[in-house]
Design an enzyme around this catalytic site. Structure first.
Site, short mmCIF file in Angstrom:
data_model
loop_
_atom_site.label_atom_id
_atom_site.label_comp_id
_atom_site.label_asym_id
_atom_site.label_seq_id
_atom_site.Cartn_x
_atom_site.Cartn_y
_atom_site.Cartn_z
N CYS A 150 0.81 -1.23 0.00
CA CYS A 150 0.00 0.00 0.00
C CYS A 150 0.84 1.28 0.00
O CYS A 150 0.33 2.34 -0.35
CB CYS A 150 -0.92 0.03 1.22
SG CYS A 150 -1.77 -1.52 1.53
N HIS A 182 -9.69 2.69 -1.25
CA HIS A 182 -8.28 2.37 -1.04
C HIS A 182 -7.70 1.81 -2.34
O HIS A 182 -8.06 0.71 -2.77
CB HIS A 182 -8.15 1.36 0.09
CG HIS A 182 -6.73 1.11 0.53
ND1 HIS A 182 -5.63 1.57 -0.15
CD2 HIS A 182 -6.23 0.42 1.61
CE1 HIS A 182 -4.52 1.19 0.46
NE2 HIS A 182 -4.87 0.48 1.54
N HIS A 185 -2.81 7.81 6.06
CA HIS A 185 -3.12 6.58 5.34
C HIS A 185 -4.61 6.31 5.48
O HIS A 185 -5.27 5.97 4.51
CB HIS A 185 -2.28 5.44 5.90
CG HIS A 185 -2.27 4.23 5.03
ND1 HIS A 185 -1.78 4.23 3.75
CD2 HIS A 185 -2.69 2.95 5.27
CE1 HIS A 185 -1.89 3.02 3.22
NE2 HIS A 185 -2.44 2.23 4.14
N SER A 208 14.37 38.93 -60.41
CA SER A 208 14.98 40.22 -60.75
C SER A 208 15.75 40.76 -59.55
O SER A 208 16.70 40.13 -59.09
CB SER A 208 13.90 41.19 -61.23
OG SER A 208 14.47 42.37 -61.75
#
Length: 1002
Positions: free
Chosen positions: A172, A347, A307, A616
């Site tokens: 994780c 999660h 977390h 020219s």
């Protein structure tokens, strides 16, 4: 904290780009909108909310269209896309987008490293279960397409990134650990830019079982830190960020979303109850270390993205660890807010850390802390009373008016913890407002993609009218890969840009990206006018310097300053200037000066001709561009030429729309043909009165003719008296061999390098007719040439398009407006630069932007043309599944057959070919199976369809065993098309020498 000094910035890393896919959000902007609106984007799964099966969680954070992918963009065959893990495909797309959002999507980006990880999702098993339908698939190919080992290196390969490429696997905490490793690599000098992130993508929504006290919430809602928390809910997500040393980012004009002050990673070791359990000691230590690295006091931190899984064990331990690292709330002016993005999307496992990181970067950048959803009252097992923390249950402004600092926490099963300290980016002044015209570029691998890119940019600018167009232009010019199909617009404001992008007025499509061969064409006298190139003189220093140089060189001989004639200051001066500019003595050096200054300006922008020609007078600017004359010498020679022509008897020139042969039969004795500009376009020259009478005669008989604004009879016998003096003027100057091919407008052929240095060449050029039509015939011999009318005016561009041999595929570019056209010289010139770019030229965009600061900004990224490439999941071995499963071909996709697995297998290696089908048909079937396309044309090339050397090896083995002939992979690579490969097989079966035509691409 301002970080004004180099020492302050040495250990800091900037976040300069972000990209991702999240439940309910296809990009970072929508993700942030959802967070601010406190939306939960977890998908409710009604089929799993069945009372008969209470153990299945009725929700999942679904990633929409997870099986879709633009295989062709990355050079993959449909077959390879099908077997490649969707996690790695989406990581690849997000890495590409993140670099583009950072303004580093071009080929000249700094040395870039890759640090990413992905979780397990069972896709390899799904592919393996269908392997009998894919005869060219073997175990190695499957592992290479699905194993996490290749996540980082796949990105490095397809995006051509040459820094370290490492796959990270820490469960994780994977993607936040990847961020830490990327930071360390940048600080250690291992790379100059870094991609970091991770992915968890379930290609098919998994069935999550609820276990009391486990990690998954029974009702599919994550209630982090709440008294009713019961676990989390699983989700798919992908996130990638672009990091760069702060000093480099600031110096290079990158947009800095936030700054990483410090980070740390550790492991719990055995300081916990079990392998899968979290640890207060380990988590607290990693936070303390990150604070020490960042050099901050915990009391400076205003927010922590935790977390925050909402589990019975995880939340109390995490808050206890944070409290140990932060201390009590004593001495704080306000509590430190704490929250978790898992309450919004679920999660995301390996992508959880980077998802929380992206949320926190946006929070720090915008000064807003989004709500942590479902929080009503604190979890009694979490001790907030003695901590520094308060859950951010509602969306609110940042809790302090001071400098914003935040932390991001990640915990991995197995004990690897990570913590990153983020802070607000240094204040930078906005780019100064500007009304300058800007060149905006978009491109695509296909015409449809180029149009989609234009639409996306138009929508973005319409939604963000305050966008600084100079910043947008620089980002698109330097920060994008320029693909074959290209569009551009020139605009001075966002509304102009939106209208032009939606107007489709400037579509330019190139079939290939070969370098453009630019042929600069310089017209003669006639397009000069007061104010000619005034916008360039005022706004472009390189143009001004060059014109000033030539004006100073001829002021003495002319008795007038060209700048006073070209750019008079008052209306009274303007009338006199117009009269002077109409004379040969002043008009000719004025035209030459503008042409040379334009050439030097283009040169400063990296646009240099591969060949030159003139009409020219224009031949002198062409010769100067080729290095025959020094600029000041050429200016003085042109001034002398104009003076001499001004002394010949009064003459005139007229344009006649008739073939030369017909004109010659009508001309009176005192007139001659002065120019042949095409099969039906001539110029007659001679005494003014005779020219006027001839024009009237032609007009009366219905022919088109008009007198030109040239006050002499150039290219006629009237110039004979001045040729000797002119030859002496040429001989007095140093002349060098040309450094570029010079196309003569006298002969229509390429000039001899020695001849172009002689006075005879230039006397003949002044006396004999101009044969520009024949010069065009020579140029039209190569349709890849880009013919550039340098101006003034658009005479040569018009003549070129009117030529009978002109093909609309021939690129003709003009760089100056018509004298009567109300248009900005800068805008027309930039449009010309855009057309040259669209045809394969490579401007120096940094020089084009000028000397001011250049900023990269977030703009719409490449519009991938995705198709579905997804193998169905293995069918569970249950009684309910006893009925025959649908074929993979039917269930992989219905809308996009390229994604389907083959339905008819060719004879696998070792099995003889059937008697009926010819060799070519068998080869076509084999190519189709190996590459994943049901309809292969015999002329299609292996590489064009996304094949590679491994595919060639498989096809060679198949052919060898099927037809009992010796075939090597090199044969397949040499004879890439099915028709050529089939011919090779036929000849080897017959024992004849190989006569098959090789693929031209080989």
């Amino acid at each position: 904290m301002t970080h004004d000094t180099q020492e302050d910035q040495d250990h800091l890393v900037a976040v300069v780009g972000m990209a991702g896919r999240f439940p309910g959000a296809p990009d970072v902007e929508r993700f942030w909108e959802n967070l601010l609106a406190a939306r939960e984007t977890v998908t409710v799964l009604p089929d799993r909310a069945d009372p008969a099966h209470p153990d299945f969680v009725p929700a999942y954070g679904v990633l929409e269209d997870a099986g879709d992918f633009d295989a062709a963009y990355f050079g993959l065959s449909a077959h390879d896309a099908l077997i490649t893990d969707p996690q790695q495909r989406l990581l690849l797309e997000c890495a590409h987008e993140a670099l583009e959002r950072a303004g580093h999507g071009g080929v000249d980006r700094p040395v870039t490293g890759v640090y990413v990880g992905a979780g397990g999702n069972g896709y390899a098993e799904a592919v393996r279960a269908r392997s009998d339908e894919m005869p060219f698939l073997d175990e190695w190919r499957l592992r290479q397409a699905t194993a996490p080992d290749f996540a980082a290196t796949r990105i490095a390969y397809h995006l051509d990134l040459t820094g370290p490429a490492m796959t990270v696997q820490t469960a994780c905490s994977t993607s936040l650990v990847a961020v830490h490793l990327a930071v360390q690599a940048l600080l250690n000098g291992e790379c100059d830019l870094a991609l970091a992130g991770g992915a968890t993508v379930a290609p098919h929504v998994p069935a999550m079982r609820y276990t009391p006290g486990g990690i998954v919430a029974a009702d599919g809602h994550c209630r982090a830190f709440d008294a009713d928390s019961d676990g989390t809910v699983a989700a798919s997500a992908v996130g990638v960020v672009v990091l760069r040393p702060l000093a480099d980012a600031l110096a290079d004009g990158d947009h800095v979303h936030a700054v990483i002050r410090g980070s740390a990673v550790n492991n719990d070791g055995r300081h916990k109850a079990g392998f899968t359990a979290p640890s207060v000691v380990g988590q607290a230590e990693v936070v303390r270390t990150a604070h020490e690295v960042a050099g901050i006091d915990p009391r400076e931190v205003g927010y922590v993205e935790a977390h925050g899984t909402g589990t019975a064990l995880g939340d109390p331990i995490e808050v206890a660890a944070l409290t140990r690292a932060f201390g009590s709330g004593e001495g704080r002016q306000a509590p430190c807010l704490i929250g978790s993005v898992k309450t919004n999307i679920g999660h995301a496992d390996a992508a959880a850390g980077v998802t929380g990181f992206i949320k926190t970067v946006l929070s720090v950048e915008h000064g807003v802390v989004p709500a942590t959803l479902h929080y009503r009252r604190p979890n009694p097992a979490v001790d907030f009373t003695t901590s520094s923390f308060e859950v951010s249950g509602t969306t609110r402004a940042w809790p302090t008016d001071g400098h914003r600092i935040a932390g991001v926490n990640a915990v991995g099963v197995g004990g690897t913890n990570a913590h990153v300290v983020l802070e607000q980016a240094p204040h930078r002044e906005e780019s100064a407002p500007s009304t300058r015209h800007r060149l905006l570029l978009v491109s695509g691998r296909t015409p449809a993609a180029a149009e989609a890119a234009a639409d996306c940019l138009a929508d973005h600018l319409a939604a963000h009218p305050g966008t600084h167009l100079g910043d947008a232009a620089w980002t698109l010019q330097d920060g994008r890969t320029h693909h074959a199909h290209r569009r551009f617009v020139v605009a001075s404001g966002t509304q102009d840009a939106v209208s032009a992008l939606r107007g489709r007025a400037t579509t330019c499509v190139a079939g290939a990206l070969s370098d453009a061969e630019l042929v600069f064409m310089y017209p003669g006298q006639g397009g000069q006018h007061v104010g000619m190139a005034a916008g360039l003189y005022d706004g472009e220093p390189a143009f001004r310097r060059s014109l000033d140089e030539l004006a100073d060189a001829v002021t003495g001989s002319l008795g007038v300053d060209l700048r006073d004639v070209l750019y008079p200051r008052t209306d009274a001066e303007r009338a006199g200037a117009a009269e002077r500019l109409a004379t040969m003595e002043v008009g000719q050096p004025a035209v030459f000066a503008v042409q040379y200054a334009t050439t030097r300006l283009l040169d400063s922008w990296g646009l240099r001709p591969t060949a030159v020609t003139g009409h020219s007078l224009g031949a002198y600017a062409a010769a100067c561009a080729a290095g025959v004359f020094a600029p000041a010498d050429a200016a003085r020679l042109v001034a002398e030429r104009g003076r001499l022509l001004g002394t010949v008897p009064a003459g005139a020139m007229a344009a006649v729309r008739l073939p030369e042969e017909e004109v010659l039969g009508l001309l009176p004795a005192d007139l001659t043909v002065g120019a042949v500009n095409g099969p039906g376009q001539c110029t007659v020259t001679g005494p003014a009165a005779s020219v006027a009478r001839f024009v009237q005669v032609l007009t009366d008989r219905g022919s088109e003719a008009r007198v030109l604004r040239i006050a002499t009879a150039g290219h006629s016998p009237l110039v004979d008296p001045v040729t000797r003096v002119f030859a002496e003027a040429v001989e007095a100057l140093p002349r060098e061999r040309p450094t570029l091919p010079v196309l003569s407008d006298t002969t229509g052929a390429w000039a001899d390098q020695e001849a172009v240095r002689t006075s005879r060449y230039w006397v003949r050029h002044m006396r004999e007719p101009v044969r520009f039509g024949e010069a065009l015939d020579t140029l039209f011999g190569d349709p890849d040439r880009v013919l550039v009318d340098v101006g003034p005016g658009r005479t040569l561009a018009t003549l070129t398009r009117q030529h009978a041999a002109y093909d609309s595929k021939q690129a003709v570019v003009r760089l100056a407006p018509h004298p009567a056209e109300e248009a900005s010289e800068t805008a027309v010139l930039l449009a010309g630069v855009g057309e040259m770019w669209a045809r394969g030229a490579h401007p120096d965009f940094a020089a084009l932007q000028g000397d001011g600061p250049r900023r990269r900004i977030a703009l719409p990224t490449y519009p991938f043309e995705r198709r579905r490439h997804l193998v169905p999941p293995p069918v569970p071995a249950t009684p309910a599944a006893a009925a025959p499963a649908p074929s993979a071909a039917a269930s992989a996709t219905t809308a996009e057959p390229a994604s389907a697995l083959p339905t008819e297998a060719a004879a696998p290696p070792g099995v003889p070919a059937p008697e009926g089908p010819p060799v070519l048909q068998a080869v076509l079937t084999a190519f189709g199976q190996a590459l994943g396309y049901p309809d292969i044309d015999p002329r299609d090339g292996l590489f064009d369809l996304g094949g590679d050397s491994l595919t060639a090896t498989k096809l060679a083995a198949w052919a060898g065993s099927t037809f009992r002939v010796t075939v090597k992979a090199s044969d397949v690579l040499r004879f890439q098309t099915p028709s050529a490969f089939a011919a090779l097989i036929e000849e080897r079966r017959a024992g004849a020498p190989t006569q098959a035509k090789e693929n031209p691409a080989s």
